[in-house]
Design a protein around this motif. Structure first.
Motif, short mmCIF file in Angstrom:
data_model
loop_
_atom_site.label_atom_id
_atom_site.label_comp_id
_atom_site.label_asym_id
_atom_site.label_seq_id
_atom_site.Cartn_x
_atom_site.Cartn_y
_atom_site.Cartn_z
N VAL A 34 -22.71 23.70 -1.37
CA VAL A 34 -22.18 24.70 -0.44
C VAL A 34 -21.78 24.08 0.89
CG1 VAL A 34 -23.56 26.52 -1.50
CG2 VAL A 34 -24.45 25.30 0.49
N GLU A 35 -21.82 22.75 1.01
CA GLU A 35 -21.45 22.13 2.28
C GLU A 35 -20.05 22.57 2.71
OE1 GLU A 35 -22.61 20.58 -0.30
OE2 GLU A 35 -24.41 19.51 0.27
N PRO A 36 -19.82 22.79 4.04
CA PRO A 36 -20.70 22.48 5.17
C PRO A 36 -21.72 23.58 5.49
CG PRO A 36 -18.60 23.23 5.99
CD PRO A 36 -18.47 23.18 4.49
N ALA A 37 -21.80 24.63 4.68
CA ALA A 37 -22.91 25.57 4.82
C ALA A 37 -24.18 24.89 4.29
CB ALA A 37 -22.62 26.86 4.05
N GLU A 38 -25.31 25.56 4.42
CA GLU A 38 -26.58 24.98 3.98
C GLU A 38 -27.35 25.99 3.16
OE1 GLU A 38 -30.74 23.10 5.81
OE2 GLU A 38 -29.18 23.88 7.15
N LEU A 39 -27.72 25.62 1.95
CA LEU A 39 -28.47 26.49 1.05
C LEU A 39 -29.92 26.07 1.03
CD1 LEU A 39 -27.44 27.82 -2.41
CD2 LEU A 39 -29.63 26.64 -2.18
N LYS A 40 -30.83 27.06 1.06
CA LYS A 40 -32.25 26.75 0.94
C LYS A 40 -32.96 27.93 0.28
CE LYS A 40 -32.92 28.11 5.77
NZ LYS A 40 -33.31 27.63 7.13
N VAL A 89 -28.36 31.21 2.68
CA VAL A 89 -27.22 30.33 2.94
C VAL A 89 -26.90 30.42 4.42
CG1 VAL A 89 -24.83 29.76 2.42
CG2 VAL A 89 -26.32 30.64 0.60
N ASP A 90 -27.24 29.37 5.16
CA ASP A 90 -26.92 29.33 6.58
C ASP A 90 -25.45 28.94 6.78
OD1 ASP A 90 -29.47 29.98 7.40
OD2 ASP A 90 -30.14 27.91 7.56
N SER A 91 -24.83 29.54 7.78
CA SER A 91 -23.42 29.26 8.12
C SER A 91 -22.49 29.57 6.95
CB SER A 91 -23.24 27.80 8.55
OG SER A 91 -24.00 27.52 9.71
N LEU A 92 -22.71 30.73 6.35
CA LEU A 92 -21.82 31.19 5.27
C LEU A 92 -20.38 31.27 5.76
CD1 LEU A 92 -21.58 32.44 2.37
CD2 LEU A 92 -21.92 34.67 3.46
N ASP A 93 -20.18 31.55 7.05
CA ASP A 93 -18.83 31.68 7.60
C ASP A 93 -18.02 30.39 7.47
OD1 ASP A 93 -21.05 31.26 9.66
OD2 ASP A 93 -19.34 30.43 10.73
N ARG A 94 -18.66 29.27 7.23
CA ARG A 94 -17.93 28.00 7.09
C ARG A 94 -17.23 27.87 5.74
NH1 ARG A 94 -21.58 23.15 9.77
NH2 ARG A 94 -21.78 24.07 11.86
N THR A 128 -20.76 32.50 21.03
CA THR A 128 -20.62 31.74 19.79
C THR A 128 -21.48 32.37 18.70
OG1 THR A 128 -20.24 29.71 21.05
CG2 THR A 128 -20.89 29.47 18.74
N ALA A 129 -20.91 32.53 17.50
CA ALA A 129 -21.63 33.22 16.43
C ALA A 129 -21.52 32.46 15.11
CB ALA A 129 -21.08 34.64 16.25
N SER A 130 -22.44 32.78 14.21
CA SER A 130 -22.40 32.28 12.84
C SER A 130 -22.96 33.38 11.95
CB SER A 130 -23.22 30.99 12.68
OG SER A 130 -24.58 31.24 12.96
N CYS A 131 -22.84 33.20 10.63
CA CYS A 131 -23.32 34.23 9.70
C CYS A 131 -24.17 33.59 8.61
CB CYS A 131 -22.14 34.98 9.06
SG CYS A 131 -22.66 36.33 7.96
N GLU A 163 -35.26 46.41 -6.21
CA GLU A 163 -34.88 45.49 -7.28
C GLU A 163 -34.11 44.29 -6.76
OE1 GLU A 163 -32.16 45.55 -11.35
OE2 GLU A 163 -32.98 47.42 -10.54
N SER A 164 -33.17 44.50 -5.85
CA SER A 164 -32.37 43.38 -5.33
C SER A 164 -31.87 43.73 -3.94
CB SER A 164 -31.18 43.08 -6.25
OG SER A 164 -30.31 44.20 -6.32
N SER A 165 -31.65 42.69 -3.13
CA SER A 165 -31.15 42.89 -1.77
C SER A 165 -30.28 41.72 -1.37
CB SER A 165 -32.31 43.03 -0.78
OG SER A 165 -31.83 43.00 0.56
N LEU A 166 -29.14 42.04 -0.77
CA LEU A 166 -28.24 41.02 -0.24
C LEU A 166 -27.81 41.51 1.14
CD1 LEU A 166 -25.24 39.45 -2.21
CD2 LEU A 166 -25.05 40.08 0.18
N HIS A 167 -28.12 40.71 2.17
CA HIS A 167 -27.68 41.11 3.51
C HIS A 167 -27.13 39.92 4.28
CE1 HIS A 167 -31.71 39.98 5.38
NE2 HIS A 167 -30.88 39.62 6.36
N LEU A 168 -26.25 40.23 5.24
CA LEU A 168 -25.64 39.24 6.12
C LEU A 168 -26.23 39.39 7.51
CD1 LEU A 168 -21.87 39.70 5.14
CD2 LEU A 168 -23.43 37.92 4.32
N THR A 169 -26.53 38.27 8.14
CA THR A 169 -27.00 38.27 9.52
C THR A 169 -26.00 37.52 10.38
OG1 THR A 169 -29.36 38.42 8.96
CG2 THR A 169 -28.79 37.51 11.11
#
Length: 403
Positions: free
Chosen positions: A57-63, A103-108, A127-130, A215-221
């Motif tokens: 997922v570079e340049p984003a970061e998955l953990k 996934v940090d910096s999904l916006d990338r 300055t923002a990121s998602c 059951e499942s959750s997906l959210h953006l910050t």
């Protein structure tokens, strides 16, 4: 005022309203509701599956996170062809046992999320990121904590249980802080199970406790870092470099009297510089430095031909360049550079800065300029990377919606 680039950005701005930044930013928990279908059109399970299927997922970061800690990378990745890639079997097994995917910096890496993140930057002026959070059942990625950034939290799919406890007493308005869960206040100022379309603003330094709601959750910050007095002071110090006392080498081997005298000269130089400056001066300088993301726009980035009336032009900078009329010239300032154009392009430039994104034919019609003139202007701006150009048919691609 420049229009938002994405439907999600426009919805966020409309939901929070024009008074939000003045009255509530960084000071209140604010809940708003967006159209769940609009939110899903900007990011979906399909989009996430496409990203994970790439393996990297570079340049984003998955953990993967669980119990308030990040799992070691080797537990969910494998080496292939000299690269470490996501092992989906390991990843999903860990998630079935309570790990959350972040996934940090999904916006990338995701165009629609990138456009919405840029709109958040324009909305709050910072300055923002998602970041993306994926949780199943009642899993908890992190223990009770506070963040060093302000956030908009947008529930996309499923539900998430939120408790906001209030600001940290030990670290008010933190730059960095030790959010030890044992120090989390027992009081709860805001409690809600977020559903698709719900979005909340959580101020910097406010404790919160978050769990999966079903059951499942997906959210953006959407996280944004506000400028502080420290940022202003660094800018003042940089400007003070014009003073020879500031550039002078420090008297390491001097006598105590000589060192005290030099320190006094430095304080005087910095204070003198600071007294001649205002916060609007700082914001103006920041606007002049503001650039954008380095986005490819082939084939137009290389083609010698000028774009046709059907092509779509968009500003490449997050904030619109500053426009200044100097005699027979129009000067656009962005990324600490000035771009000088003939004054005949003034109306088209002003229209582009206001619309942000438009077809060349539309831009010509709205500005009263000829299509040939606008095409020439766009070609010039394209060469200095102030704009990007795409074909009309490429404006929307399923799963990666921007407007």
């Amino acid at each position: 005022m420049t229009e938002s680039a994405s439907g999600l950005g426009r919805a966020l701005a409309a939901a929070f309203g024009p008074d939000f930044v003045v009255k509530h930013l960084s000071t209140d928990v604010v809940l708003r509701k967006l159209d769940p279908q609009l939110v899903r059109e900007h990011f979906s399970w399909h989009d996430l599956n496409e990203i994970l299927s790439r393996g990297r997922v570079e340049p984003a970061e998955l953990k993967l996170c669980t119990g308030g800690r990040s799992l070691p990378e080797h537990e969910y990745t494998v080496m292939r062809a000299g690269h470490r890639v996501v092992d989906l079997a390991k990843t999903f097994s860990l998630m079935r046992n309570g790990a959350s995917l972040v996934v940090d910096s999904l916006d990338r890496i995701h165009p629609a999320v990138r456009a919405a993140t840029d709109d958040v930057m324009r909305m709050v002026g910072e300055t923002a990121s998602c970041n993306l959070f994926v949780t199943f059942d009642d899993a908890q990625a992190f223990a009770s904590h506070f963040d060093e950034v302000d956030t908009f939290v947008l529930q996309v799919h499923g539900t998430k249980s939120w408790q906001v406890h209030g600001p940290s007493e030990e670290h008010p308005l933190p730059e960095y802080g030790d959010s030890d869960p044992a120090r989390c206040p027992e009081t709860v100022l805001f409690e809600r199970t977020l559903e698709p379309g719900d979005v909340i603003h959580v101020p910097r330094g406010w404790w919160h406790t978050v769990r999966g709601g079903g059951e499942s959750s997906l959210h953006l910050t959407f996280a944004f870092t506000r400028r502080t007095g420290y940022d202003w002071l660094r800018w003042v110090a940089y400007r003070a470099l014009d003073n020879v006392d500031v550039r002078e080498s420090l008297s390491r081997a001097g006598t105590p009297e000589e060192q005290r005298a030099q320190a006094e000269r430095l304080v005087t130089a910095f204070v003198t510089e600071a007294k001649g400056l205002t916060l609007p001066d700082f914001f103006d300088a920041e606007r002049r430095r503001s650039g954008g993301r380095d986005i490819a726009g082939l084939p137009w980035d290389v083609l010698r031909a000028r774009p046709s009336a059907e092509a779509v032009v968009e500003l490449a900078t997050v904030l619109p360049p500053l426009l200044d009329v100097r005699g027979e010239s129009v000067v656009l300032t962005a990324a600490d550079r000035e771009f000088v154009l003939p004054a005949v392009h003034r109306a088209a430039c002003e229209t582009l800065l206001r619309l942000r994104r438009a077809g060349i034919g539309e831009l010509a019609e709205r500005s009263g300029a000829s299509e040939a003139s606008v095409s020439a202007l766009v070609s010039a701006l394209l060469r200095v990377r102030l704009v990007t150009v795409t074909d009309r048919r490429a404006e929307r691609t399923e799963g990666w919606r921007v407007s």
